[in-house]
Design a protein around this motif. Structure first.
Motif, mmCIF file in Angstrom:
data_model
loop_
_atom_site.group_PDB
_atom_site.id
_atom_site.type_symbol
_atom_site.label_atom_id
_atom_site.label_comp_id
_atom_site.label_asym_id
_atom_site.label_seq_id
_atom_site.Cartn_x
_atom_site.Cartn_y
_atom_site.Cartn_z
ATOM 1 N N GLU A 52 17.647 -33.854 4.486
ATOM 2 C CA GLU A 52 16.558 -34.001 3.515
ATOM 3 C C GLU A 52 15.323 -34.615 4.166
ATOM 4 O O GLU A 52 14.197 -34.177 3.908
ATOM 5 N N ASP A 53 15.522 -35.626 5.049
ATOM 6 C CA ASP A 53 14.403 -36.220 5.785
ATOM 7 C C ASP A 53 13.736 -35.177 6.676
ATOM 8 O O ASP A 53 12.512 -35.107 6.746
ATOM 9 N N ARG A 54 14.545 -34.357 7.342
ATOM 10 C CA ARG A 54 14.006 -33.311 8.212
ATOM 11 C C ARG A 54 13.156 -32.336 7.399
ATOM 12 O O ARG A 54 12.049 -31.987 7.802
ATOM 13 N N GLU A 55 13.650 -31.900 6.256
ATOM 14 C CA GLU A 55 12.901 -30.963 5.416
ATOM 15 C C GLU A 55 11.591 -31.585 4.919
ATOM 16 O O GLU A 55 10.560 -30.924 4.885
ATOM 17 N N ARG A 56 11.640 -32.870 4.566
ATOM 18 C CA ARG A 56 10.440 -33.568 4.113
ATOM 19 C C ARG A 56 9.412 -33.653 5.242
ATOM 20 O O ARG A 56 8.230 -33.371 5.049
ATOM 21 N N LEU A 57 9.876 -33.985 6.453
ATOM 22 C CA LEU A 57 8.971 -34.076 7.603
ATOM 23 C C LEU A 57 8.391 -32.713 7.973
ATOM 24 O O LEU A 57 7.205 -32.603 8.308
ATOM 25 N N LEU A 58 9.194 -31.670 7.905
ATOM 26 C CA LEU A 58 8.688 -30.328 8.190
ATOM 27 C C LEU A 58 7.627 -29.914 7.166
ATOM 28 O O LEU A 58 6.627 -29.283 7.527
ATOM 29 N N GLN A 60 5.650 -32.003 5.535
ATOM 30 C CA GLN A 60 4.459 -32.795 5.865
ATOM 31 C C GLN A 60 3.732 -32.202 7.065
ATOM 32 O O GLN A 60 2.493 -32.117 7.076
ATOM 33 N N LEU A 61 4.491 -31.776 8.065
ATOM 34 C CA LEU A 61 3.898 -31.171 9.249
ATOM 35 C C LEU A 61 3.177 -29.870 8.899
ATOM 36 O O LEU A 61 2.056 -29.635 9.359
ATOM 37 N N GLU A 64 -0.063 -30.751 7.180
ATOM 38 C CA GLU A 64 -1.046 -31.264 8.137
ATOM 39 C C GLU A 64 -1.625 -30.133 8.983
ATOM 40 O O GLU A 64 -2.834 -30.086 9.230
#
Length: 186
Positions: A52-58, A60-61, A64
């Motif tokens: 879930e953290d990975r999906e959230r960071l992707l 956000q990326l 951006e």
């Protein structure tokens, strides 16, 4: 024989935090154990949290990157970007319109000046490592006010002063660079 099955369960603990388990049920092969099922449960809570953290960071990326691209695409000045080896990887719409070209992916560095028709004021083609974009990427130094002539496919010449600066990561390593037209000479 029956096939193994697995099911994921979400179980809230007393504090309301959800723990996730992968439960696997495997029938015994044969012999005296026939009719026996081996059940294993593995706590996969940390794995699912990491996913879930990975999906959230992707996400956000991606947001951006979209914001960066929208910013550069809306700029009225020509801008191009290279990778750390000096190969042009991006050209904004203003630059593309000016020279009636787009980036050619995979172009060798030594072919840039000829392909994009980048000349010195005297008409000689630049050596690849002397072009403002490539020089900033390869040396890590800023280039300011380099006069450059670029011919478009229709034979027009665009003479401008260009500046370039290296792009650096948070450790200071050059990851690429960008160049922008400072002033149109003619």
């Amino acid at each position: 024989t029956a096939a193994a099955t697995e099911t994921e369960f979400a179980v809230p603990d007393p504090t309301g935090k959800v723990q996730r388990f992968l439960v696997q049920m495997t029938p015994a092969k044969s012999g005296e154990s026939r009719g026996t099922v081996v059940i294993t449960a593995t706590d996969i809570s940390k794995l699912r949290e990491a996913e879930e953290d990975r999906e959230r960071l992707l996400a956000q990326l991606a947001a951006e990157k979209a914001r960066w691209q929208a910013t550069v695409e809306s700029m009225l000045d020509p801008v191009t970007v290279s990778d750390a080896q000096g190969r042009a990887t991006y050209m904004n719409a203003a630059y593309s319109r000016m020279v009636n070209r787009t980036i050619q992916a995979g172009l060798d560095l030594d072919q840039h000046a000829e392909h994009y028709q980048l000349c010195r004021p005297d008409g000689t083609i630049y050596d690849a490592e002397d072009l403002p974009l490539q020089k900033a990427a390869l040396t890590g130094e800023e280039v300011r006010g380099e006069e450059l002539v670029q011919r478009d496919p229709g034979g027009g010449e665009h003479v401008a002063l260009w500046s370039a600066a290296p792009l650096r990561d948070d450790q200071g390593r050059v990851t690429g660079d960008y160049v922008r037209k400072v002033k149109l000479v003619r």
